[in-house]
Write an enzyme that holds these catalytic residues in place. Structure first.
Site, PDB file in Angstrom:
ATOM      1  N   ASN A 148       3.728   9.229  13.734  1.00 17.08           N
ATOM      2  CA  ASN A 148       3.211   8.434  14.856  1.00 17.08           C
ATOM      3  C   ASN A 148       2.058   7.583  14.312  1.00 17.08           C
ATOM      4  O   ASN A 148       0.964   8.093  14.059  1.00 17.08           O
ATOM      5  CB  ASN A 148       2.734   9.375  15.961  1.00 17.08           C
ATOM      6  CG  ASN A 148       2.222   8.623  17.179  1.00 17.08           C
ATOM      7  OD1 ASN A 148       1.921   7.430  17.106  1.00 17.08           O
ATOM      8  ND2 ASN A 148       2.102   9.317  18.300  1.00 17.08           N
ATOM      9  N   SER A 190     -11.917  10.451  -3.690  1.00 16.54           N
ATOM     10  CA  SER A 190     -11.326  10.286  -2.359  1.00 16.54           C
ATOM     11  C   SER A 190      -9.826  10.006  -2.497  1.00 16.54           C
ATOM     12  O   SER A 190      -9.337   9.749  -3.595  1.00 16.54           O
ATOM     13  CB  SER A 190     -12.008   9.128  -1.627  1.00 16.54           C
ATOM     14  OG  SER A 190     -11.715   7.897  -2.265  1.00 16.54           O
ATOM     15  N   LYS A 208      -4.002  13.001  10.379  1.00 11.24           N
ATOM     16  CA  LYS A 208      -3.462  12.195  11.477  1.00 11.24           C
ATOM     17  C   LYS A 208      -2.777  10.927  10.983  1.00 11.24           C
ATOM     18  O   LYS A 208      -2.013  10.295  11.716  1.00 11.24           O
ATOM     19  CB  LYS A 208      -4.588  11.777  12.435  1.00 11.24           C
ATOM     20  CG  LYS A 208      -5.150  12.918  13.241  1.00 11.24           C
ATOM     21  CD  LYS A 208      -4.182  13.276  14.343  1.00 11.24           C
ATOM     22  CE  LYS A 208      -4.784  14.304  15.277  1.00 11.24           C
ATOM     23  NZ  LYS A 208      -3.751  14.852  16.165  1.00 11.24           N
ATOM     24  N   GLU A 224       0.820  -1.213   0.000  1.00 12.88           N
ATOM     25  CA  GLU A 224       0.000   0.000   0.000  1.00 12.88           C
ATOM     26  C   GLU A 224       0.855   1.265   0.000  1.00 12.88           C
ATOM     27  O   GLU A 224       0.536   2.222  -0.692  1.00 12.88           O
ATOM     28  CB  GLU A 224      -0.944   0.011   1.215  1.00 12.88           C
ATOM     29  CG  GLU A 224      -2.104  -0.978   1.119  1.00 12.88           C
ATOM     30  CD  GLU A 224      -3.177  -0.572   0.093  1.00 12.88           C
ATOM     31  OE1 GLU A 224      -3.123   0.546  -0.438  1.00 12.88           O
ATOM     32  OE2 GLU A 224      -4.065  -1.397  -0.172  1.00 12.88           O
ATOM     33  N   ASN A 279      -8.678   5.331   3.612  1.00 12.91           N
ATOM     34  CA  ASN A 279      -9.471   6.047   2.604  1.00 12.91           C
ATOM     35  C   ASN A 279     -10.376   7.139   3.196  1.00 12.91           C
ATOM     36  O   ASN A 279     -11.066   6.921   4.195  1.00 12.91           O
ATOM     37  CB  ASN A 279     -10.298   5.016   1.832  1.00 12.91           C
ATOM     38  CG  ASN A 279     -11.182   5.664   0.796  1.00 12.91           C
ATOM     39  OD1 ASN A 279     -12.371   5.823   0.998  1.00 12.91           O
ATOM     40  ND2 ASN A 279     -10.585   6.057  -0.302  1.00 12.91           N
ATOM     41  N   ASP A 290     -13.566   8.006  -7.221  1.00 14.38           N
ATOM     42  CA  ASP A 290     -14.646   8.771  -6.586  1.00 14.38           C
ATOM     43  C   ASP A 290     -14.146  10.090  -5.998  1.00 14.38           C
ATOM     44  O   ASP A 290     -14.894  10.781  -5.304  1.00 14.38           O
ATOM     45  CB  ASP A 290     -15.338   7.923  -5.510  1.00 14.38           C
ATOM     46  CG  ASP A 290     -14.402   7.548  -4.357  1.00 14.38           C
ATOM     47  OD1 ASP A 290     -13.205   7.913  -4.400  1.00 14.38           O
ATOM     48  OD2 ASP A 290     -14.861   6.894  -3.406  1.00 14.38           O
ATOM     49  N   ASN A 348      -8.659   8.669  -6.023  1.00  8.56           N
ATOM     50  CA  ASN A 348      -9.388   7.501  -6.520  1.00  8.56           C
ATOM     51  C   ASN A 348     -10.489   7.967  -7.476  1.00  8.56           C
ATOM     52  O   ASN A 348     -10.760   9.168  -7.580  1.00  8.56           O
ATOM     53  CB  ASN A 348      -9.993   6.746  -5.332  1.00  8.56           C
ATOM     54  CG  ASN A 348      -8.941   6.251  -4.367  1.00  8.56           C
ATOM     55  OD1 ASN A 348      -8.008   5.554  -4.752  1.00  8.56           O
ATOM     56  ND2 ASN A 348      -9.062   6.630  -3.103  1.00  8.56           N
ATOM     57  N   ASP A 355       1.325  11.537   9.679  1.00 12.23           N
ATOM     58  CA  ASP A 355       2.453  11.922  10.520  1.00 12.23           C
ATOM     59  C   ASP A 355       3.268  10.656  10.828  1.00 12.23           C
ATOM     60  O   ASP A 355       2.981   9.589  10.309  1.00 12.23           O
ATOM     61  CB  ASP A 355       1.983  12.647  11.798  1.00 12.23           C
ATOM     62  CG  ASP A 355       1.055  11.783  12.650  1.00 12.23           C
ATOM     63  OD1 ASP A 355       1.063  10.544  12.489  1.00 12.23           O
ATOM     64  OD2 ASP A 355       0.328  12.347  13.483  1.00 12.23           O
ATOM     65  N   ASP A 408      -2.411   5.997  15.729  1.00  9.10           N
ATOM     66  CA  ASP A 408      -3.809   6.163  15.307  1.00  9.10           C
ATOM     67  C   ASP A 408      -4.103   5.449  13.987  1.00  9.10           C
ATOM     68  O   ASP A 408      -5.239   5.014  13.755  1.00  9.10           O
ATOM     69  CB  ASP A 408      -4.257   7.635  15.291  1.00  9.10           C
ATOM     70  CG  ASP A 408      -3.168   8.579  14.860  1.00  9.10           C
ATOM     71  OD1 ASP A 408      -2.237   8.144  14.172  1.00  9.10           O
ATOM     72  OD2 ASP A 408      -3.259   9.760  15.213  1.00  9.10           O
ATOM     73  N   ASP A 409      -3.097   5.296  13.141  1.00  6.91           N
ATOM     74  CA  ASP A 409      -3.282   4.490  11.922  1.00  6.91           C
ATOM     75  C   ASP A 409      -3.632   3.049  12.305  1.00  6.91           C
ATOM     76  O   ASP A 409      -4.480   2.408  11.680  1.00  6.91           O
ATOM     77  CB  ASP A 409      -2.008   4.446  11.077  1.00  6.91           C
ATOM     78  CG  ASP A 409      -1.470   5.832  10.716  1.00  6.91           C
ATOM     79  OD1 ASP A 409      -1.170   6.621  11.630  1.00  6.91           O
ATOM     80  OD2 ASP A 409      -1.344   6.114   9.514  1.00  6.91           O
ATOM     81  N   ASP A 424      -6.201   8.189  -0.324  1.00 12.60           N
ATOM     82  CA  ASP A 424      -5.763   7.225   0.677  1.00 12.60           C
ATOM     83  C   ASP A 424      -4.542   7.777   1.402  1.00 12.60           C
ATOM     84  O   ASP A 424      -3.648   8.338   0.776  1.00 12.60           O
ATOM     85  CB  ASP A 424      -5.430   5.894   0.010  1.00 12.60           C
ATOM     86  CG  ASP A 424      -6.629   5.308  -0.729  1.00 12.60           C
ATOM     87  OD1 ASP A 424      -7.768   5.502  -0.267  1.00 12.60           O
ATOM     88  OD2 ASP A 424      -6.429   4.674  -1.777  1.00 12.60           O
TER      89      ASP A 424
HETATM   90  C1  NAG Z   1       1.495   8.686  19.491  1.00 10.18           C
HETATM   91  O1  NAG Z   1       0.170   9.152  19.616  1.00 10.18           O
HETATM   92  C2  NAG Z   1      -0.545   8.594  20.714  1.00 10.18           C
HETATM   93  C3  NAG Z   1      -1.960   9.157  20.709  1.00 10.18           C
HETATM   94  O2  NAG Z   1      -2.519   9.098  19.429  1.00 10.18           O
HETATM   95  C4  NAG Z   1       0.158   8.914  22.019  1.00 10.18           C
HETATM   96  O3  NAG Z   1      -0.516   8.275  23.086  1.00 10.18           O
HETATM   97  C5  NAG Z   1       1.606   8.429  21.946  1.00 10.18           C
HETATM   98  O4  NAG Z   1       2.285   8.847  23.109  1.00 10.18           O
HETATM   99  C6  NAG Z   1       2.301   9.001  20.719  1.00 10.18           C
HETATM  100  N1  NAG Z   1       3.646   8.407  20.612  1.00 10.18           N
HETATM  101  C7  NAG Z   1       4.717   9.154  20.464  1.00 10.18           C
HETATM  102  C8  NAG Z   1       6.009   8.402  20.350  1.00 10.18           C
HETATM  103  O5  NAG Z   1       4.681  10.370  20.387  1.00 10.18           O
END
Ligand code: NAG
Ligand code: NAG
Length: 146
Positions: free
Chosen positions: A106, A70, A101, A54, A79, A68, A66, A104, A109-110, A72
């Site tokens: 971190n 949208s 989000k 991906e 998506n 439509d 895509n 990034d 959340d993904d 990814d």
């Molecule tokens: C990444 O994000 C989460 C919240 O979405 C947070 O709890 C975590 O500490 C973050 N990790 C870093 C390494 O910043």
């Protein structure tokens, strides 16, 4: 001589800034810790293979539009029509997140959103690249040596 060297340096800086590419085992470790190994019956190899095809493990990847309209986002190419909001067009926003989000470095959340996606009846078939390149394949190479 000075200008080309500077140009090359600038180019390298820009490139580095544009892509956080995870290593295969680096990602394996993070996903395992996040409980992805066996999540909804999918072994770790499935997730690594999917992320590779991906996004090539690039946590800042944004796909081309895509059909439509949208897009990814991120390492799992989540998506905007169904799972996140990019402020453009219709979205079901199933993960209740801004798509930004997912681009990034971190990826926690993904991961949370990917878990939500796979709980849908389509399971991992939601990821076209997984269906094409990973589904039913021998995935041992994706976790080998990690
Ligand atoms: C990444 O994000 C989460 C919240 O979405 C947070 O709890 C975590 O500490 C973050 N990790 C870093 C390494 O910043
Ligand atoms: C998958 O491939 C590995 C390495 O090539 C091999 O050792 C293993 O037996 C294979 N597993 C299956 C189920 O075919």
């Amino acid at each position: 001589m000075k200008i080309p060297v500077l140009a090359v340096l600038l180019f390298l800086l820009v490139s580095v800034n544009e892509a956080k590419k995870y290593g295969r085992c680096e990602l394996a470790k993070i996903l395992k810790k996040a409980g992805m190994d066996g999540y909804y019956g999918y072994s770790l190899g499935n997730w690594i293979c999917m992320a590779y095809y991906e996004s090539r493990f690039n946590s800042r990847a944004v796909g081309r539009p895509n059909s439509d309209g949208s897009r990814d986002y991120g390492i799992f190419q989540i998506n905007s029509r169904w799972w996140c909001s990019n402020g453009k067009g219709k979205t079901a926003n199933g993960c209740r997140k801004s798509c930004s989000k997912f681009v990034d470095d971190n990826i926690s959340d993904d991961i949370t959103c990917a878990k939500r996606v796979v709980r849908d009846p389509n399971r991992m078939n939601a990821w076209v690249a997984w269906r094409k390149y990973c589904k039913g394949k021998n995935l041992s190479r994706w976790t080998k040596g990690c």
